[in-house]
Design a protein around this motif. Structure first.
Motif, PDB file in Angstrom:
ATOM      1  N   THR A  26       0.838  -1.212   0.000  1.00  0.00           N
ATOM      2  CA  THR A  26       0.000   0.000   0.000  1.00  0.00           C
ATOM      3  C   THR A  26       0.866   1.251   0.000  1.00  0.00           C
ATOM      4  O   THR A  26       0.893   1.995  -0.976  1.00  0.00           O
ATOM      5  CB  THR A  26      -0.918   0.025   1.228  1.00  0.00           C
ATOM      6  OG1 THR A  26      -0.132  -0.050   2.426  1.00  0.00           O
ATOM      7  CG2 THR A  26      -1.933  -1.110   1.179  1.00  0.00           C
ATOM      8  N   PRO A  54      -4.086   5.697  17.208  1.00  0.00           N
ATOM      9  CA  PRO A  54      -3.487   4.358  17.331  1.00  0.00           C
ATOM     10  C   PRO A  54      -2.831   3.859  16.045  1.00  0.00           C
ATOM     11  O   PRO A  54      -3.119   4.351  14.959  1.00  0.00           O
ATOM     12  CB  PRO A  54      -4.689   3.473  17.676  1.00  0.00           C
ATOM     13  CG  PRO A  54      -5.870   4.199  17.107  1.00  0.00           C
ATOM     14  CD  PRO A  54      -5.549   5.668  17.217  1.00  0.00           C
ATOM     15  N   LEU A  55      -1.919   2.873  16.193  1.00  0.00           N
ATOM     16  CA  LEU A  55      -1.168   2.331  15.059  1.00  0.00           C
ATOM     17  C   LEU A  55      -1.730   0.980  14.606  1.00  0.00           C
ATOM     18  O   LEU A  55      -2.401   0.299  15.367  1.00  0.00           O
ATOM     19  CB  LEU A  55       0.300   2.127  15.459  1.00  0.00           C
ATOM     20  CG  LEU A  55       1.041   3.315  16.045  1.00  0.00           C
ATOM     21  CD1 LEU A  55       2.511   2.931  16.276  1.00  0.00           C
ATOM     22  CD2 LEU A  55       0.960   4.523  15.117  1.00  0.00           C
ATOM     23  N   ILE A  56      -1.402   0.605  13.374  1.00  0.00           N
ATOM     24  CA  ILE A  56      -1.757  -0.730  12.880  1.00  0.00           C
ATOM     25  C   ILE A  56      -0.624  -1.695  13.241  1.00  0.00           C
ATOM     26  O   ILE A  56       0.553  -1.362  13.086  1.00  0.00           O
ATOM     27  CB  ILE A  56      -1.968  -0.703  11.352  1.00  0.00           C
ATOM     28  CG1 ILE A  56      -3.181   0.169  11.000  1.00  0.00           C
ATOM     29  CG2 ILE A  56      -2.153  -2.122  10.812  1.00  0.00           C
ATOM     30  CD1 ILE A  56      -3.403   0.367   9.499  1.00  0.00           C
ATOM     31  N   HIS A  58       1.310  -5.079  12.333  1.00  0.00           N
ATOM     32  CA  HIS A  58       1.498  -5.909  11.141  1.00  0.00           C
ATOM     33  C   HIS A  58       2.012  -7.290  11.531  1.00  0.00           C
ATOM     34  O   HIS A  58       2.955  -7.397  12.317  1.00  0.00           O
ATOM     35  CB  HIS A  58       2.497  -5.236  10.188  1.00  0.00           C
ATOM     36  CG  HIS A  58       2.008  -3.917   9.663  1.00  0.00           C
ATOM     37  ND1 HIS A  58       1.886  -2.797  10.464  1.00  0.00           N
ATOM     38  CD2 HIS A  58       1.583  -3.531   8.431  1.00  0.00           C
ATOM     39  CE1 HIS A  58       1.411  -1.782   9.736  1.00  0.00           C
ATOM     40  NE2 HIS A  58       1.217  -2.213   8.499  1.00  0.00           N
ATOM     41  N   VAL A  91     -10.150  -4.403  12.708  1.00  0.00           N
ATOM     42  CA  VAL A  91     -10.109  -3.890  14.078  1.00  0.00           C
ATOM     43  C   VAL A  91     -10.910  -4.839  14.956  1.00  0.00           C
ATOM     44  O   VAL A  91     -12.090  -5.089  14.700  1.00  0.00           O
ATOM     45  CB  VAL A  91     -10.673  -2.454  14.150  1.00  0.00           C
ATOM     46  CG1 VAL A  91     -10.804  -1.994  15.603  1.00  0.00           C
ATOM     47  CG2 VAL A  91      -9.776  -1.493  13.369  1.00  0.00           C
ATOM     48  N   LEU A 106      -7.122   2.297  23.553  1.00  0.00           N
ATOM     49  CA  LEU A 106      -8.406   1.723  23.150  1.00  0.00           C
ATOM     50  C   LEU A 106      -8.457   0.234  23.521  1.00  0.00           C
ATOM     51  O   LEU A 106      -7.426  -0.414  23.620  1.00  0.00           O
ATOM     52  CB  LEU A 106      -8.604   1.852  21.627  1.00  0.00           C
ATOM     53  CG  LEU A 106      -8.785   3.244  21.041  1.00  0.00           C
ATOM     54  CD1 LEU A 106      -8.790   3.177  19.514  1.00  0.00           C
ATOM     55  CD2 LEU A 106     -10.087   3.860  21.539  1.00  0.00           C
ATOM     56  N   ARG A 112      -3.038  -6.142  10.452  1.00  0.00           N
ATOM     57  CA  ARG A 112      -2.966  -6.348   9.010  1.00  0.00           C
ATOM     58  C   ARG A 112      -1.795  -7.261   8.674  1.00  0.00           C
ATOM     59  O   ARG A 112      -0.732  -7.179   9.296  1.00  0.00           O
ATOM     60  CB  ARG A 112      -2.779  -4.976   8.345  1.00  0.00           C
ATOM     61  CG  ARG A 112      -2.259  -4.970   6.940  1.00  0.00           C
ATOM     62  CD  ARG A 112      -2.558  -3.624   6.308  1.00  0.00           C
ATOM     63  NE  ARG A 112      -1.391  -3.024   5.673  1.00  0.00           N
ATOM     64  CZ  ARG A 112      -0.905  -3.381   4.490  1.00  0.00           C
ATOM     65  NH1 ARG A 112      -1.487  -4.344   3.810  1.00  0.00           N
ATOM     66  NH2 ARG A 112       0.154  -2.770   3.978  1.00  0.00           N
ATOM     67  N   PRO A 133       2.748   3.007  11.455  1.00  0.00           N
ATOM     68  CA  PRO A 133       1.903   3.925  10.687  1.00  0.00           C
ATOM     69  C   PRO A 133       2.571   4.145   9.341  1.00  0.00           C
ATOM     70  O   PRO A 133       3.658   3.609   9.095  1.00  0.00           O
ATOM     71  CB  PRO A 133       1.960   5.206  11.521  1.00  0.00           C
ATOM     72  CG  PRO A 133       3.343   5.188  12.102  1.00  0.00           C
ATOM     73  CD  PRO A 133       3.722   3.728  12.294  1.00  0.00           C
ATOM     74  N   GLU A 171      -3.600   3.542   1.226  1.00  0.00           N
ATOM     75  CA  GLU A 171      -3.514   2.734   2.433  1.00  0.00           C
ATOM     76  C   GLU A 171      -4.579   1.640   2.451  1.00  0.00           C
ATOM     77  O   GLU A 171      -5.532   1.656   1.669  1.00  0.00           O
ATOM     78  CB  GLU A 171      -3.684   3.630   3.672  1.00  0.00           C
ATOM     79  CG  GLU A 171      -2.627   4.711   3.827  1.00  0.00           C
ATOM     80  CD  GLU A 171      -2.925   5.964   3.027  1.00  0.00           C
ATOM     81  OE1 GLU A 171      -3.845   5.937   2.191  1.00  0.00           O
ATOM     82  OE2 GLU A 171      -2.229   6.968   3.227  1.00  0.00           O
ATOM     83  N   GLY A 215      -6.282   9.884  10.961  1.00  0.00           N
ATOM     84  CA  GLY A 215      -6.378   9.364   9.593  1.00  0.00           C
ATOM     85  C   GLY A 215      -7.801   9.505   9.078  1.00  0.00           C
ATOM     86  O   GLY A 215      -8.068   9.359   7.901  1.00  0.00           O
TER      87      GLY A 215
HETATM   88  O1  TXA Z   1      -1.871   0.506   4.382  1.00  0.00           O
HETATM   89  C1  TXA Z   1      -1.786   0.852   5.561  1.00  0.00           C
HETATM   90  O2  TXA Z   1      -2.697   0.677   6.372  1.00  0.00           O
HETATM   91  C2  TXA Z   1      -0.469   1.523   5.988  1.00  0.00           C
HETATM   92  C3  TXA Z   1       0.658   0.504   5.895  1.00  0.00           C
HETATM   93  C4  TXA Z   1       1.961   1.025   6.447  1.00  0.00           C
HETATM   94  O3  TXA Z   1       0.284  -0.684   6.543  1.00  0.00           O
HETATM   95  N1  TXA Z   1      -0.587   2.025   7.321  1.00  0.00           N
HETATM   96  C5  TXA Z   1      -1.322   3.112   7.647  1.00  0.00           C
HETATM   97  O4  TXA Z   1      -1.218   3.489   8.968  1.00  0.00           O
HETATM   98  O5  TXA Z   1      -2.015   3.711   6.846  1.00  0.00           O
HETATM   99  P1  TXA Z   1      -1.685   4.891   9.534  1.00  0.00           P
HETATM  100  O6  TXA Z   1      -1.223   4.933  10.931  1.00  0.00           O
HETATM  101  O7  TXA Z   1      -1.228   5.966   8.656  1.00  0.00           O
HETATM  102  O8  TXA Z   1      -3.242   4.768   9.507  1.00  0.00           O
HETATM  103  C6  TXA Z   1      -3.856   3.853  10.386  1.00  0.00           C
HETATM  104  C7  TXA Z   1      -5.245   4.264  10.697  1.00  0.00           C
HETATM  105  C8  TXA Z   1      -5.315   5.546  11.499  1.00  0.00           C
HETATM  106  O9  TXA Z   1      -6.278   6.409  10.963  1.00  0.00           O
HETATM  107  C9  TXA Z   1      -5.724   5.038  12.876  1.00  0.00           C
HETATM  108  O10 TXA Z   1      -6.443   6.004  13.542  1.00  0.00           O
HETATM  109  C10 TXA Z   1      -6.547   3.816  12.533  1.00  0.00           C
HETATM  110  O11 TXA Z   1      -5.835   3.229  11.491  1.00  0.00           O
HETATM  111  N2  TXA Z   1      -6.608   2.871  13.667  1.00  0.00           N
HETATM  112  C11 TXA Z   1      -5.578   2.216  14.250  1.00  0.00           C
HETATM  113  N3  TXA Z   1      -6.007   1.478  15.289  1.00  0.00           N
HETATM  114  C12 TXA Z   1      -7.338   1.650  15.361  1.00  0.00           C
HETATM  115  C13 TXA Z   1      -8.361   1.157  16.240  1.00  0.00           C
HETATM  116  N4  TXA Z   1      -8.091   0.329  17.256  1.00  0.00           N
HETATM  117  N5  TXA Z   1      -9.645   1.560  16.002  1.00  0.00           N
HETATM  118  C14 TXA Z   1      -9.926   2.387  14.976  1.00  0.00           C
HETATM  119  N6  TXA Z   1      -9.006   2.900  14.136  1.00  0.00           N
HETATM  120  C15 TXA Z   1      -7.727   2.545  14.317  1.00  0.00           C
END
Ligand code: TXA
Ligand code: MG
Length: 318
Positions: A26, A54-56, A58, A91, A106, A112, A133, A171, A215
Motif C-alpha cells: 500500500t 493508534p497504530l496498525i 502488522h 479492528v 483503546l 494487518r 503507521p 492505504e 487518519g
Molecule cells: O496501508 C496501511 O494501512 C499503511 C501501511 C503502512 O500498513 N498504514 C497506515 O497506517 O495507513 P496509519 O497509521 O497511517 O493509519 C492507520 C489508521 C489511522 O487512521 C488510525 O487512527 C486507525 O488506522 N486505527 C488504528 N487502530 C485503530 C483502532 N483500534 N480503532 C480504529 N481505528 C484505528
C-alpha cells in the motif's frame, strides 16, 4: 541477496528497539517492535503524531492473529482468510499484552498482514509483530517510494528498506468487527464491493460518526499547495493569472491553462490511478504552484479510496 542482507539488518534494528521504514504493497510504513513501548514512542516523536492516534500492528502469518486479539468473529475470519496477505486491516478486541501506546488506550487493535515480500520477511525475521503507521510526517501524504521517505524523514529513522514503488498506492481498507457488525472505517486498497462479496453488507459510517482519529479527520493526507476538487471548466478563466496544476484522472484535451498536468491513468483504470495518486500529488506539490485542481473520479471500487484521500487533502476543516 542484497535485499536479504538489508532485511536481516533491519530485523536486528527492530529487535534492538530501533525504527525502520519498510515497503508494503500500500504505502511505506515506519515500524517498531509492537511489544516495545519505548520504540513505539519514537515513531510518534519522529512523525510528530498525536498519541491519541493508534497504530496498525502488522503480522506475517494469519495464525498470529489469535495471539493478539480476544476473539475472531466468523466474518472477520472469512475476510482475512480470503484477503490476507493484502491491503485489508481488521479492528478487533485486543489482548491485554499489547502496549497501550500502540492502541492509544483503546480496547481494540488494528491488524494487518501485508503482501509485500520484504514486509513479510522483515516481520518474520524480527520475530515480533510490527507496529507501523505510514512513514510520513503527521498529516502529510503517505510515501509510496523509499525516496519519499528519505526526503521527509531521512536521518530520523535508523534504516530505510527499499522495496521499489508500492503497487497499490493507497492505504489499507479498515474494517472493524465490534458488536458483531462489520463497519468500514477507512476506504482503501481493497474495494467495499470485494469485501461485501465475502461477508455481505458492511456498515459505512459517515465521517462525523467515526472515531475522531487523525487518519479519519477531514483534513489529512494534505500537500502544501491548496487542492481544489469542486471546480468547473467554465471558471478556468478566473484562474488566468495563477500558476495552476491539474491532477487528471484520464487523459483529455481541453487543458491549455495548466503549468503542469499529472494524469493518474491514461486508460482510466482505478488500480493504476490509485498506485500513482500520492506520487502525482507530490510532483505537483514540488512545483510551487498557486493551486492544484483535481478531477473527481467515479465512486466505485478503488475510486472510493481515491476520492476519500482527495477530499481529505482538499478539506479546509482541521
Ligand atoms: O496501508 C496501511 O494501512 C499503511 C501501511 C503502512 O500498513 N498504514 C497506515 O497506517 O495507513 P496509519 O497509521 O497511517 O493509519 C492507520 C489508521 C489511522 O487512521 C488510525 O487512527 C486507525 O488506522 N486505527 C488504528 N487502530 C485503530 C483502532 N483500534 N480503532 C480504529 N481505528 C484505528
Ligand atoms: Mg498515515
Amino acid at each position: 541477496m542484497k535485499d536479504a542482507k538489508a532485511v536481516r539488518q533491519a530485523a536486528k534494528i527492530i529487535q534492538q528497539g530501533g525504527i525502520v521504514a519498510f515497503p508494503t504493497e500500500t504505502v511505506y510504513g515506519l515500524g517498531a517492535d509492537a511489544y516495545n513501548p519505548l520504540a513505539v514512542a519514537r515513531i510518534f516523536e519522529v512523525k510528530r503524531r498525536p498519541y491519541f492516534d493508534p497504530l496498525i500492528v502488522h503480522i506475517a502469518l494469519p495464525a498470529d492473529l489469535i495471539k493478539l486479539v480476544k476473539e475472531i468473529p466468523s466474518s472477520a475470519r472469512r475476510l482475512t482468510e480470503k484477503l490476507w496477505p493484502g491491503p485489508l486491516t481488521v479492528v478487533l478486541l485486543k489482548e491485554q499484552h499489547i502496549p497501550d501506546i500502540v492502541t492509544a488506550g483503546l480496547p481494540t487493535v488494528a491488524l494487518r498482514m501485508p503482501s509485500h515480500p520484504m514486509a513479510l520477511s522483515l516481520i518474520k525475521e524480527s520475530k515480533c509483530p510490527i507496529a507501523a503507521p505510514s512513514a510520513n510526517p503527521f498529516g502529510y501524504l503517505s510515501p509510496t517510494t523509499a525516496e519519499h521517505v528519505r526526503e521527509q524523514l531521512g536521518d530520523q529513522v535508523d534504516l530505510i528498506l527499499d522495496g521499489g514503488p508500492c503497487t497499490v498506492g493507497v492505504e489499507s481498507t479498515i474494517v472493524s468487527f465490534l458488536d458483531g457488525k462489520p463497519r468500514l472505517l477507512r476506504p482503501g486498497g481493497v474495494s467495499l464491493e470485494e469485501i461485501e462479496s465475502v461477508i455481505g453488507k458492511v456498515e459505512i459510517s459517515p465521517i462525523q460518526d467515526r472515531p475522531s482519529v487523525p487518519g479519519m479527520l477531514p483534513r489529512h493526507y494534505a500537500p502544501r499547495t491548496p487542492i481544489v476538487l469542486d471546480w468547473d471548466k467554465k471558471h478556468l478563466n478566473s484562474y488566468k493569472d495563477k500558476r495552476i496544476g491539474l491532477l487528471a484522472f484520464q487523459e483529455s484535451e481541453h487543458f491549455l491553462h495548466f503549468q503542469h498536468i499529472e494524469v493518474l491513468s491514461k486508460k482510466g483504470d482505478f488500480r493504476e490511478a490509485a498506485a500513482n495518486l500520492f506520487s502525482a500529488i507530490r510532483r505537483l506539490d514540488a512545483l510551487d504552484l498557486d493551486l492544484i485542481l483535481a478531477e473527481a473520479v467515479p465512486e466505485a471500487g478503488l475510486g472510493r479510496a481515491i476520492m476519500d484521500r482527495l477530499r481529505r487533502a482538499t478539506s479546509q476543516e482541521e
